[in-house]
Write a protein that holds these residues in place. Sequence first.
Motif, mmCIF file in Angstrom:
data_model
loop_
_atom_site.group_PDB
_atom_site.id
_atom_site.type_symbol
_atom_site.label_atom_id
_atom_site.label_comp_id
_atom_site.label_asym_id
_atom_site.label_seq_id
_atom_site.Cartn_x
_atom_site.Cartn_y
_atom_site.Cartn_z
ATOM 1 N N LEU A 168 -5.065 -6.167 -1.223
ATOM 2 C CA LEU A 168 -6.014 -5.079 -0.959
ATOM 3 C C LEU A 168 -7.420 -5.432 -1.444
ATOM 4 O O LEU A 168 -8.422 -4.962 -0.907
ATOM 5 C CB LEU A 168 -5.510 -3.810 -1.668
ATOM 6 C CG LEU A 168 -6.150 -2.477 -1.343
ATOM 7 C CD1 LEU A 168 -6.001 -2.152 0.136
ATOM 8 C CD2 LEU A 168 -5.498 -1.371 -2.185
ATOM 9 N N LEU A 169 -7.465 -6.272 -2.479
ATOM 10 C CA LEU A 169 -8.736 -6.626 -3.126
ATOM 11 C C LEU A 169 -8.691 -8.107 -3.458
ATOM 12 O O LEU A 169 -7.687 -8.597 -3.970
ATOM 13 C CB LEU A 169 -8.921 -5.797 -4.402
ATOM 14 C CG LEU A 169 -9.963 -6.275 -5.423
ATOM 15 C CD1 LEU A 169 -11.369 -6.058 -4.877
ATOM 16 C CD2 LEU A 169 -9.782 -5.551 -6.749
ATOM 17 N N VAL A 206 -12.963 -5.955 -0.396
ATOM 18 C CA VAL A 206 -12.028 -4.837 -0.384
ATOM 19 C C VAL A 206 -11.641 -4.595 1.069
ATOM 20 O O VAL A 206 -12.499 -4.584 1.951
ATOM 21 C CB VAL A 206 -12.677 -3.566 -0.990
ATOM 22 C CG1 VAL A 206 -11.709 -2.390 -0.910
ATOM 23 C CG2 VAL A 206 -13.095 -3.814 -2.428
ATOM 24 N N ARG A 207 -10.345 -4.437 1.311
ATOM 25 C CA ARG A 207 -9.889 -4.264 2.688
ATOM 26 C C ARG A 207 -10.671 -3.159 3.391
ATOM 27 O O ARG A 207 -10.932 -2.091 2.810
ATOM 28 C CB ARG A 207 -8.405 -3.935 2.723
ATOM 29 C CG ARG A 207 -7.861 -3.817 4.151
ATOM 30 C CD ARG A 207 -6.514 -3.152 4.179
ATOM 31 N NE ARG A 207 -5.519 -3.932 3.468
ATOM 32 C CZ ARG A 207 -4.326 -3.454 3.131
ATOM 33 N NH1 ARG A 207 -4.020 -2.195 3.410
ATOM 34 N NH2 ARG A 207 -3.466 -4.215 2.493
ATOM 35 N N ARG A 244 -2.703 -6.654 -5.014
ATOM 36 C CA ARG A 244 -1.964 -6.156 -3.858
ATOM 37 C C ARG A 244 -1.825 -4.633 -3.866
ATOM 38 O O ARG A 244 -2.070 -3.988 -4.877
ATOM 39 C CB ARG A 244 -0.573 -6.801 -3.818
ATOM 40 C CG ARG A 244 -0.598 -8.295 -3.561
ATOM 41 C CD ARG A 244 0.798 -8.881 -3.491
ATOM 42 N NE ARG A 244 0.753 -10.305 -3.178
ATOM 43 C CZ ARG A 244 0.686 -10.802 -1.949
ATOM 44 N NH1 ARG A 244 0.683 -9.966 -0.907
ATOM 45 N NH2 ARG A 244 0.648 -12.099 -1.736
ATOM 46 N N GLU A 245 -1.415 -4.113 -2.732
ATOM 47 C CA GLU A 245 -1.121 -2.686 -2.624
ATOM 48 C C GLU A 245 -0.054 -2.291 -3.642
ATOM 49 O O GLU A 245 0.897 -3.030 -3.892
ATOM 50 C CB GLU A 245 -0.605 -2.361 -1.224
ATOM 51 C CG GLU A 245 -1.614 -2.559 -0.112
ATOM 52 C CD GLU A 245 -0.970 -2.426 1.254
ATOM 53 O OE1 GLU A 245 0.210 -2.844 1.377
ATOM 54 O OE2 GLU A 245 -1.615 -1.922 2.190
ATOM 55 N N ARG A 246 -0.226 -1.125 -4.241
ATOM 56 C CA ARG A 246 0.736 -0.513 -5.161
ATOM 57 C C ARG A 246 0.899 -1.266 -6.484
ATOM 58 O O ARG A 246 1.787 -0.953 -7.275
ATOM 59 C CB ARG A 246 2.109 -0.325 -4.482
ATOM 60 C CG ARG A 246 2.062 0.592 -3.273
ATOM 61 C CD ARG A 246 3.443 0.838 -2.687
ATOM 62 N NE ARG A 246 4.003 -0.360 -2.077
ATOM 63 C CZ ARG A 246 3.694 -0.796 -0.856
ATOM 64 N NH1 ARG A 246 2.814 -0.121 -0.117
ATOM 65 N NH2 ARG A 246 4.257 -1.874 -0.359
ATOM 66 N N ASP A 285 -7.499 4.479 -2.457
ATOM 67 C CA ASP A 285 -6.470 3.449 -2.300
ATOM 68 C C ASP A 285 -6.440 2.534 -3.520
ATOM 69 O O ASP A 285 -5.413 1.939 -3.825
ATOM 70 C CB ASP A 285 -6.749 2.616 -1.047
ATOM 71 C CG ASP A 285 -6.731 3.472 0.213
ATOM 72 O OD1 ASP A 285 -5.638 3.909 0.596
ATOM 73 O OD2 ASP A 285 -7.818 3.723 0.776
ATOM 74 N N ILE A 286 -7.592 2.416 -4.194
ATOM 75 C CA ILE A 286 -7.687 1.646 -5.444
ATOM 76 C C ILE A 286 -8.267 2.580 -6.501
ATOM 77 O O ILE A 286 -9.412 3.024 -6.384
ATOM 78 C CB ILE A 286 -8.588 0.408 -5.296
ATOM 79 C CG1 ILE A 286 -8.078 -0.504 -4.179
ATOM 80 C CG2 ILE A 286 -8.651 -0.363 -6.613
ATOM 81 C CD1 ILE A 286 -8.985 -1.694 -3.903
#
Length: 482
Positions: free
Chosen positions: A7-8, A67-68, A32-34, A147-148
């Motif tokens: 994600l970043l 950042v996505r 990553r995500e989560r 999201d972040i």
Amino acid sequence: MEHGDVLLRFNAVTFEYVEDRPLLEDACFGVRERAKVTIMGQNGGGKSTIFKLITGELQPKTGTVNVRAGARVAIAQQVMPTEAMDKSVTEYFATAFDEKKYDLEKRISEILTVVNLSVPHEKLVRDLSGGQQARLLLAYALIQNPDILLLDEPTNNLDAEGIFHLTYFLQAYEKTVIVISHDTEFLNSFTDGVLHLDVFTRTVNQYVGDYYQVVENIAAQIERDRMKNARLHKQIVDRKEKVNFFANKGGKMRKLASKLRDEIEEAEENTIDTLREDKTLRGFAIEAQEWNESVALITRVTAVKNHEPVEKEVDVRLRRGHRLLITGPNGIGKSTFLRALASGLNPGAQIAKGVHVGYYRQDFSGLDYNQSGYEALASMCDSPDNETIYAVGAHFLLTSYILKQPIRTYSEGQKGLLCYAQFVLMKPSLLLLDEPTNHINFRHLPVIAAALNDYNGVLIMVSHAQDFVDKIKFTDELDLSK
């Protein structure tokens, strides 16, 4: 929890506040995500700077921060922004959105429930306690549905109930969280990875595992690198001695000297820039101004219950050697009591005239951010001299370079250490400490607790850090909730 796509990402990021003094060099990592990631490192190592690069408040000198596309980023800051203090709770949350939200009141009620905070929406932010403001900062970030989620020292000012609620929330949170904190127990409860910033090598290393596992891995890596460098150093010294001997010989001896020089160059290239453990404060003493009379008299205190002030009579007379702990849950009025005592605005709590007062404010509002650290220390002395000021600063890990910089450029941890350095030079008869562990590296806390326990003036403290409180022998306790 399964992690998703990246994600970043930081790609070879170099950043500096001062020309040719990089804080980060070629930093590369991905989140990553989560993921639940902790940023750790020495005070002044660039932890909060990483956050500012992620939000776009700062731009790298070289490299990129990606950042996505479409991903929302929100930060729960360490302290409430000054410009928010005179806003109502509703007005404060309105600034989280670019456009007007017609269901804002409903959103506020829902998000305050999430952070376990109940306050009137029309109440001014400045009238909230430090703990309530900490929860409000988190709610402000969450209401943006990021999201972040970036959390900068989120446990500062929180009582035990607040920390428990935040921990439970983060364990169940299904989006990416990046946290800066010195609270090791809190971090270990949910962290699954660590970004370690090293102020000496200016590198960022990424580790997988819970917080305690990573700390052990870093310590083991440091020891391995030290041993490797020691072996290489021994080889270099040995070969240099042989070069000096063979260089003056002829024929094959001279060729051997040339080969040894090549081996020395290779060994020097293989020497590792080792990570370094945080420096820990050396022991220090806060001397007290000579004062044989009563230092402070408290006859009346005000507590806030159900959002209404309630006064009660007490009889607390504080003399040299007394240590008073002020207790009660977030929002009861502990910080307000200290502010009123320090300012002399509370007729029921007065400090004797002529008493030198050292005041550690949880938000560092007693510091002039336009001053340099040197000027802040010099202001504590009747006859300041460079040698003493620089020596005291160095004791608190504030180098001569740091002391010459404006306080506004300091990390929150450096501001905290500056306050303790001021107390050493001030020699106060009375110390008022409002959450004195806030922003301080956990390695320093036993040293600070020992200094406070040996302090022979009057100490009045507000703190939710029970481990820290337990290291100090208090003579009195004033529970505002009773």
